[in-house]
Design a protein around this motif. Structure first.
Motif, short mmCIF file in Angstrom:
data_model
loop_
_atom_site.label_atom_id
_atom_site.label_comp_id
_atom_site.label_asym_id
_atom_site.label_seq_id
_atom_site.Cartn_x
_atom_site.Cartn_y
_atom_site.Cartn_z
N ARG A 97 -0.33 -4.40 -8.26
CA ARG A 97 -1.52 -4.38 -7.41
C ARG A 97 -1.33 -3.53 -6.16
N HIS A 109 0.86 -1.19 0.00
CA HIS A 109 0.00 0.00 0.00
C HIS A 109 0.89 1.24 0.00
N THR A 133 -3.46 5.45 -1.57
CA THR A 133 -4.23 6.55 -1.00
C THR A 133 -3.53 7.83 -1.45
N SER A 176 -2.00 -0.80 -3.72
CA SER A 176 -3.15 0.06 -3.43
C SER A 176 -2.63 1.43 -3.03
N PRO A 213 -7.55 0.71 3.47
CA PRO A 213 -7.30 0.86 2.04
C PRO A 213 -7.78 -0.37 1.27
N SER A 214 -8.25 -0.16 0.06
CA SER A 214 -8.65 -1.28 -0.78
C SER A 214 -7.73 -1.34 -1.99
N ILE A 215 -7.55 -2.53 -2.55
CA ILE A 215 -6.62 -2.69 -3.66
C ILE A 215 -7.03 -1.80 -4.82
N GLY A 216 -6.06 -1.03 -5.29
CA GLY A 216 -6.30 -0.18 -6.45
C GLY A 216 -7.06 1.09 -6.16
N SER A 217 -7.32 1.41 -4.91
CA SER A 217 -8.11 2.60 -4.61
C SER A 217 -7.26 3.85 -4.74
N THR A 218 -7.87 4.93 -5.17
CA THR A 218 -7.22 6.22 -5.22
C THR A 218 -8.18 7.24 -4.64
#
Length: 258
Positions: A205, A171, A209, A207, A252-257
């Motif tokens: 992969r 992350h 922020t 993630s 946090p979630s995978i791939g979140s922006t």
């Protein structure tokens, strides 16, 4: 694989004050497992990885001596760079003397001959790598690293998320002070350079922020000329933007922006 979070800091010249403000807010809520950065982010990152208290980093940005590392060369000699290399090197020496990374720290530089990015991480990282990471083309002279001329790591990508993934992060909390280059001409030139480069870097992969200003922080000239009111404004804007997303660091979630 163990979960690891990287603090990732972008390029941005004096917009790096925005990163300092954001870190002041983030530092009360989480501790990264590593720091990854390029260009001015490498200067902030060296201090953060070295345990510099957030308020001390803020004070450095508010000080025209320590924050005035991009001093215009007088008289101007374009082929030697627009900025005074001696002033910049003196700043680097003070920084490297004051702090030493306690966390894993990676810096991205650009191999000028190959037009490829290169990640250099502790314990191999030196002050010379920091100089290379900040060697703005035409602004500061290239730096010779392992027999190759290297320049600003932000040339091929202002935010080195791929490097965080390469260092084992799952992350990233990214502070992106330069989501858009502040000049159409500069954007065009950088796009040409990136088109010529054979490089294709991906964060996989990882993630993310994201903390970034909603609008450009200023002009190209603003990013190179210290002015107290602007520095103060960027610091507070960074803190406010970081404050608004902090809750997302908890899940946090995978791939979140964000």
């Amino acid at each position: 694989m163990a979960e690891k979070t990287a603090l990732v800091l972008s390029a941005g010249g004096l917009f790096g004050a925005y990163q300092a403000g954001a870190w002041r807010e983030l530092a009360t809520r989480f501790r990264p497992d590593m720091v990854v950065a390029t260009s001015v982010g490498a200067l902030n990152g060296w201090a953060i990885a070295g345990g510099c208290p957030p308020e001390e980093l803020i004070d450095q940005w508010r000080n025209p001596v320590s924050a005035g590392f991009l001093r215009w060369r007088v008289p101007l000699v374009p082929w030697r760079g627009f900025f005074d290399a001696a002033t910049f090197r003196a700043h680097l020496e003070r920084l490297c003397t004051s702090y030493s990374p306690r966390l894993p720290f990676g810096v991205v530089i650009t191999d000028l001959t190959r037009l490829r990015s290169r990640l250099v991480a502790t314990p191999d990282l030196t002050c010379n790598h920091l100089a290379a990471a900040c060697a703005i083309p035409f602004g500061l002279p290239p730096v010779r690293v392992d027999g190759r001329w290297c320049v600003d790591g932000g040339l091929l990508g202002a935010l080195p998320l791929w490097a965080a993934a390469e260092m084992g992060a799952t992350h990233a909390v990214a502070i992106h002070a330069l989501p858009l280059l502040p000049s159409r001409v500069l954007r065009g030139l950088v796009q040409i350079v990136r088109w010529l480069s054979p490089e294709h870097r991906y964060a996989g992969r990882l993630s993310v922020t994201m903390i970034a200003p909603r609008a450009p922080l200023g002009s190209l000239m603003d990013s190179t000329r210290w002015e107290k009111n602007r520095i103060d404004r960027w610091i507070e804007l960074g803190a406010n933007d970081a404050r608004s997303i902090t809750i997302n660091l908890l899940c946090p979630s995978i791939g979140s922006t964000v």
